[in-house]
Structures are given as C-alpha cells and as structure tokens.
Design a protein around this motif. Structure first.
Motif, short mmCIF file in Angstrom:
data_model
loop_
_atom_site.label_atom_id
_atom_site.label_comp_id
_atom_site.label_asym_id
_atom_site.label_seq_id
_atom_site.Cartn_x
_atom_site.Cartn_y
_atom_site.Cartn_z
N CYS A 58 -20.46 14.26 35.23
CA CYS A 58 -21.46 13.33 34.67
C CYS A 58 -20.90 12.70 33.39
O CYS A 58 -21.08 11.49 33.15
N GLY A 59 -20.25 13.53 32.56
CA GLY A 59 -19.67 13.02 31.32
C GLY A 59 -18.61 11.96 31.59
O GLY A 59 -18.52 10.96 30.87
N LYS A 60 -17.81 12.18 32.60
CA LYS A 60 -16.76 11.19 32.92
C LYS A 60 -17.36 9.91 33.48
O LYS A 60 -17.01 8.80 33.09
N ARG A 61 -18.31 10.09 34.42
CA ARG A 61 -18.84 8.93 35.13
C ARG A 61 -19.67 8.02 34.21
O ARG A 61 -19.63 6.80 34.36
N ILE A 62 -20.36 8.59 33.23
CA ILE A 62 -21.21 7.73 32.40
C ILE A 62 -20.35 6.72 31.63
O ILE A 62 -20.80 5.58 31.37
N ILE A 63 -19.12 7.09 31.31
CA ILE A 63 -18.25 6.14 30.60
C ILE A 63 -17.96 4.93 31.49
O ILE A 63 -18.03 3.77 31.05
N GLU A 64 -17.65 5.22 32.75
CA GLU A 64 -17.41 4.10 33.69
C GLU A 64 -18.67 3.24 33.82
O GLU A 64 -18.60 2.01 33.84
N MET A 65 -19.82 3.90 33.90
CA MET A 65 -21.08 3.14 34.05
C MET A 65 -21.32 2.23 32.85
O MET A 65 -21.85 1.12 33.00
N ILE A 66 -20.97 2.71 31.69
CA ILE A 66 -21.17 1.89 30.49
C ILE A 66 -20.28 0.65 30.56
O ILE A 66 -20.74 -0.48 30.31
N TRP A 67 -19.02 0.84 30.94
CA TRP A 67 -18.13 -0.33 31.03
C TRP A 67 -18.59 -1.28 32.13
O TRP A 67 -18.45 -2.49 32.02
N GLU A 68 -19.17 -0.70 33.20
CA GLU A 68 -19.67 -1.55 34.31
C GLU A 68 -21.04 -2.15 33.97
O GLU A 68 -21.53 -3.01 34.71
N ASP A 69 -21.66 -1.67 32.89
CA ASP A 69 -23.01 -2.09 32.49
C ASP A 69 -24.01 -1.89 33.64
O ASP A 69 -24.82 -2.76 33.95
N ARG A 70 -23.94 -0.70 34.26
CA ARG A 70 -24.76 -0.41 35.43
C ARG A 70 -26.11 0.15 34.98
O ARG A 70 -26.24 1.31 34.60
N VAL A 90 -22.13 8.14 23.96
CA VAL A 90 -22.99 8.69 25.01
C VAL A 90 -23.98 9.68 24.41
O VAL A 90 -23.57 10.68 23.80
N ALA A 91 -25.24 9.41 24.57
CA ALA A 91 -26.28 10.37 24.15
C ALA A 91 -26.45 11.40 25.25
O ALA A 91 -26.68 11.05 26.41
N ILE A 92 -26.31 12.66 24.89
CA ILE A 92 -26.62 13.74 25.83
C ILE A 92 -28.00 14.24 25.44
O ILE A 92 -28.17 14.94 24.44
N VAL A 93 -29.00 13.81 26.19
CA VAL A 93 -30.39 14.13 25.84
C VAL A 93 -30.71 15.50 26.43
O VAL A 93 -30.77 15.66 27.66
N LYS A 152 -17.18 17.50 27.33
CA LYS A 152 -15.79 17.59 27.78
C LYS A 152 -15.45 16.38 28.66
O LYS A 152 -14.41 15.74 28.49
N GLY A 153 -16.35 16.07 29.58
CA GLY A 153 -16.12 14.93 30.46
C GLY A 153 -16.09 13.62 29.71
O GLY A 153 -15.28 12.73 30.00
N PRO A 164 -19.28 11.63 22.60
CA PRO A 164 -20.59 12.22 22.94
C PRO A 164 -21.39 12.64 21.72
O PRO A 164 -20.84 13.16 20.75
N VAL A 165 -22.69 12.42 21.77
CA VAL A 165 -23.60 12.93 20.73
C VAL A 165 -24.78 13.61 21.41
O VAL A 165 -25.44 13.03 22.27
N GLU A 166 -25.02 14.86 21.08
CA GLU A 166 -26.11 15.61 21.70
C GLU A 166 -27.40 15.39 20.92
O GLU A 166 -27.41 15.52 19.69
#
Ligand code: FES
Length: 555
Positions: free
Chosen positions: A219-231, A26-29, A51-52, A60-62
């Motif tokens: 947001c950190g937690k949810r983006i992982i789900e979004m990636i698996w869902e390819d949303r 996850v890129a944290i821009v 953390k999420g 995560p990578v900032e």
C-alpha cells in the motif's frame, strides 16, 4: 515564508531537507488505540506502510484518527461514524498531504474513514486491519459475536456452566484483528475491496499473517504511484462500483449494516443509491460464503479458501468487470488467476448456501420508507408470520420486562422495540436482535419475529426486522403500535404491516407527541440536528453534497 516554516518544522523532527523536499507526502491515517483491540497491531502496520512509502520515493507522516471501538463505546459507536468522517476529511484538507493510506477495520472505522476521504477526493488506498484468528473452546472454533449470542442464550437457559462460560471468555478473541465472523467489520472491509478501494485480496488477510505486513508495504508503494497518476476516488467510484459492492455483500451474506454505510458512501459520491437496489440485486445473487452467522466457517477459513477474490470470481458474470480500482487495473483484471481452494467455505454456484438474497428490503404501512431483514440468518418458518405485538417503548423498558414471568408473550408473538433509531437510540444501537423472553427460552424457543428501528450486529442472527423507517422517535408508524396489535411479516412479498384501520392509525397519530430531545449541547446536539434516516444512510445532511472540499472563503 510559509515554505521556510514548513521545512524548518519538519527538520525539528530530525529529518534532513532532502528527506522530504520534492517528494509526495503520504498521510497514514491510523485508528490505533489502546481501547480498540481490533486495531492493536496498527502501529506496527503503520511502520510497514512507511517502509513502502520510503521505498517508492515518498515521505510518510502518520496521523492519528478517532478510533471507534465497537466493544467499549457508548451509547452506540454508530453515533460517531460521521465524526470520524469529518475528522478524516478535515485532516486531509487542512494538512499539506498529497495522498493517504487509511487504516481501520472495526465496524464504523471503515465507512467513517472512506466517507471522509472520498469527500476530500485525494488519492488514497484503504488498508483493512484484517480479521483475528479463529476463537477456540475445547477444540471447537468460536466466532466473534455469533457464538457469544448463541452460548449466552444457552447460559440463560441454564445449559452452560459458569466455568465453561469463563473458558469461552478466554478463548474467543485470540489475536489482534477485527471480528472474524461475517459481521460488519468483515463485510465493510470486503465492500471497500469490491468498490476498488483496496489492493486486490487485502480484505481477507488475517491481521497477524505476514502477508498482512507485505500488503501494508505494498500500500505504501502503490500510493506514491497513485499520487503521480492523480488517481482520485470520485473518478473510480460509479454506480456500477456500488452495484458490485452490493452484489458481493449478498454473496457473502453480509451484515445489514452495509446497507446504511453503502448508501452513505454513495451519497458522498453524489450517487442516489436507493434502498430498493439492495433488494433488486439480492434477488439475483446466491449466498456463497458459508461463514457465520449465516453459515459454518470463519474468516480465517475464508482466507485459506481463496478469500474475496475467489468469491468474486465465482460471481464474475454478475459483476461490472470494467470498474477501475486503486491499483490502476479493472475489477476483472484483478480477478485473473483467483483460485478457489475449498468449495465448502466458498460454495460453487451450483451448490449455494441460499439460492438468492442474503438481505431483503420490506415496505408496508409499518415501514413506508423501508426496513431490512437478513434472510440468510433468519428462520425459514417465520418469514411469513402474523402475530400479536408485545411492545417495548425503549431499551430500558425491554430490559426490565423481557424476563418477567407475567409477560404476556408466546412463541407466536412479535416483539417490537421502539425509540432505537438514528435519533431515538440515539445512534441506532445494535439492539435489533431482541432477546427471547426467559420463559420461552426455558420452553426451547430460540427464534421469534422481532421488529425495531435499531440496527443489529453483523454477527447476530434470527428473524429480526431492522432499520424501520421513518423511526418511531420522529413519529414513524412503529411509534403507534400497541400491545396486541396484529403484525404481518411477509418476506416473500416484501411486506411489513400492522393490521389496523386507517382511522385507528390516524387517531393514534393525533394523540402521539415527540419525545424530549436527548441532547442539549455538544456533538450529540450537532448529530441530532443533522443526521438523516436509515434509508438515507444516517449521514449528516450538510456532508453529503458534492460541492467539493470546503475551503473557507477568505475575503
Ligand atoms: Fe471490532 Fe467486532 S469489535 S470488529
């Protein structure tokens, strides 16, 4: 071979292979900068997002991104919105990341980040930086921008002392976060939420509230789900999503800058959002947010009143409730349980601030491609007005002339500023709230009709016609106006005209020549070669296509 290099270099940071191998990256821009006080807390928030991400099983990578700071950037931060968009898109394209959390909020950072991430079309969530706390002066709340303009006018009129002015300077910006009036920052973060690109309620949380930290973790937690869902964003964003955003913009009495940014965002989705759509929606949506500059309160009050979810629930019959959002639910599902806690700050439908339209779109012989006026922040008695033009050929001319004792101006005059558009400004600086001439200020005049191809800060107010297109620098009719020409503003009929014969206009056009280029090299020359006009969103023409992510063709 490539995998070896990637893994060994990540271990160079001190990670073990099991920390990242097989996990979504996850890129944290992050648009944090020590020149951007609106984002001064974003380093801490990046840690919360991480953390999420860790908790949800990601890596995560900032990644730092250009921090467009509204306060300090010259000649206009708008010049750089597209640069941030390009940087965001290219970061997400060129680096091996699976999704992103974007962090911004100060005016242009929201559209810049969103435009780039939409074009890249990876799963992402937007985390707004959040508004700062209320300003304070002698116990009375101060609003960013809005009260600066108001009290500066009084300072020029001699009714505010230097001591009082200095006290305000120390009290108007009390915490991290963006401007806490309904300026461009609060408007655009609300647009991100209305488009479904934030988690529900995210745009209203004050920057320093601990709920903001928890939102960052979510947001950190949810983006992982979004990636698996390819949303992906382009699957979420439809013309109905943009209608929702415009509807919310009107109910907020939002910044006129939203018109330009939403058109640019829609075009990144290959949606042909026309300027006139804002007027159509404006006519049926009441202004409910009693927030400065249109109203009385500030964003902190808005949050306590229930925030954007409470406002959207008030106008749910005007929204497309089946639009999907980043949390996987629909707009309608996200509004379930929304609670209105204060009907003074977020008005009830039967008691709106304005019965309709915070923003009107005007056409006429002075603006063949349109112009914008924020009616909710204008003076009612000036919405139909005809008066002689007092013309300033550029900002420097305005600056030198506006307070001259011999300036031929009355309260009925129409102040016109030329060469302040996307190319002429350059970057459409927020000069559209032209100052009232000093002599008239002394007489008690506080508003006049003002017309330009510039933008206006979302925190500004007054009867200011903005974004006149085509702009004067490229030969739009605004370039042909001269002192004394009668100009007719008719907002009820959505007209803006200069009362000249066609022959006279043709003669002046024949005598007109385009000003010299403002840039000979660098980013400015790229900007000048490709920026579109205000009614087209001021994007670069080569970025608004839907040809997919530009991977180089290697032969
Ligand atoms: Fe950053 Fe106003 S200066 S939002």
């Amino acid at each position: 071979m490539r995998g070896f290099s990637h893994r060994s270099r990540m271990q160079q940071f001190g990670y073990r292979k099991e920390d990242f191998v097989g996990k979504p990256v996850v890129a944290i821009v992050n648009t944090w900068s020590e020149m951007n006080p609106c984002h001064s807390h974003l380093r801490e928030r990046a840690e919360a997002v991480k953390k999420g991400v860790w908790q949800a099983g990601g890596f995560p990578v900032e990644i730092p991104a250009f921090s467009i700071t509204e306060t300090y950037m010259k000649p206009s931060p708008m010049l750089y919105r597209n640069l941030l968009a390009m940087e965001t898109e290219e970061n997400l394209r060129s680096l091996p990341v699976d999704g992103a959390v974007l962090m911004g909020g100060c005016d242009k950072t929201t559209p810049g980040l969103l435009m780039g991430a939409i074009s890249m079309n990876l799963p992402f969530i937007y985390l707004p930086a959040g508004p700062m706390l209320r300003g304070n002066w002698k116990g009375q709340p101060l609003g960013s921008g809005t009260d600066l303009w108001k009290f500066w006018t009084e300072r020029c009129a001699g009714t505010i002392s230097e001591t009082e002015w200095n006290e305000m300077e120390g009290g108007i910006a009390r915490s991290p976060g963006f401007c806490m009036t309904m300026g461009t920052a609060s408007t655009m973060t609300a647009m991100a939420e209305a488009l479904g690109l934030t988690l529900p309620g995210a745009s209203s949380i004050p920057a320093v509230d601990s709920n903001h930290v928890r939102m960052a973790i979510d947001c950190g937690k949810r983006i992982i789900e979004m990636i698996w869902e390819d949303r992906k964003p382009k699957e979420l964003l439809t013309s109905e999503s943009f209608d929702n955003a415009i509807t919310v913009d009107m109910a907020l009495g939002g910044s006129t800058n939203a018109v330009i940014h939403l058109i640019a965002l829609a075009r990144r989705c290959c949606l042909d959002l026309k300027l006139n759509r804002f007027d159509e929606i404006s006519r049926r949506v009441p202004v409910l947010a009693d927030i400065r500059p249109s109203g009385r309160f500030l964003m902190e009050d808005f949050y306590y009143a229930g925030g954007l979810r409470a406002l959207m629930a008030q106008i749910s019959d005007l929204l497309h409730l089946n639009c999907r959002t980043v949390n996987g639910r629909t707009v309608g599902e996200n509004l379930e349980g929304a609670c209105l806690n204060n009907s003074e700050v977020i008005r009830l439908r039967e008691n709106p601030l304005e019965a309709s339209g915070g923003t009107a779109i005007l056409y006429g012989n002075l603006a063949p491609d349109g112009a914008v006026i924020k009616t909710s922040a204008a003076s009612y008695h000036l919405l139909q007005h005809t008066g002689p033009a007092v013309v300033f050929t550029d900002y420097e001319h305005l600056d030198h002339q506006i307070n001259r004792e011999d300036l031929n101006v009355t309260a009925d005059s129409v102040l016109v500023l030329q060469n302040a558009g996307p190319l002429g400004g350059p970057g459409m600086p927020e000069w559209g709230m032209l100052p009232i001439p000093g002599r008239l200020l002394q007489q008690g005049v506080r508003d006049m009709v003002r017309i330009s191809d510039a933008r206006m800060s979302g925190t500004s107010y007054g009867t200011c016609v903005l974004h006149v297109a085509p702009e004067s620098y490229v030969g739009g009719p605004l370039a042909l106006v001269r002192d004394g020409d009668l100009i007719s503003l008719d907002v009820p009929n959505r007209r803006l005209d200069v009362l000249l014969t066609e022959n006279e206009v043709a003669a002046r056009r024949a005598a007109w020549s385009r000003p010299a280029p403002l840039f000979r090299r660098g980013y400015g020359s790229l900007y000048a070669a490709h920026v579109t006009q205000a009614h087209e969103g001021c994007d670069f023409d080569f970025l608004e296509t839907d040809e997919g992510t530009p991977e180089p063709e290697i032969h």
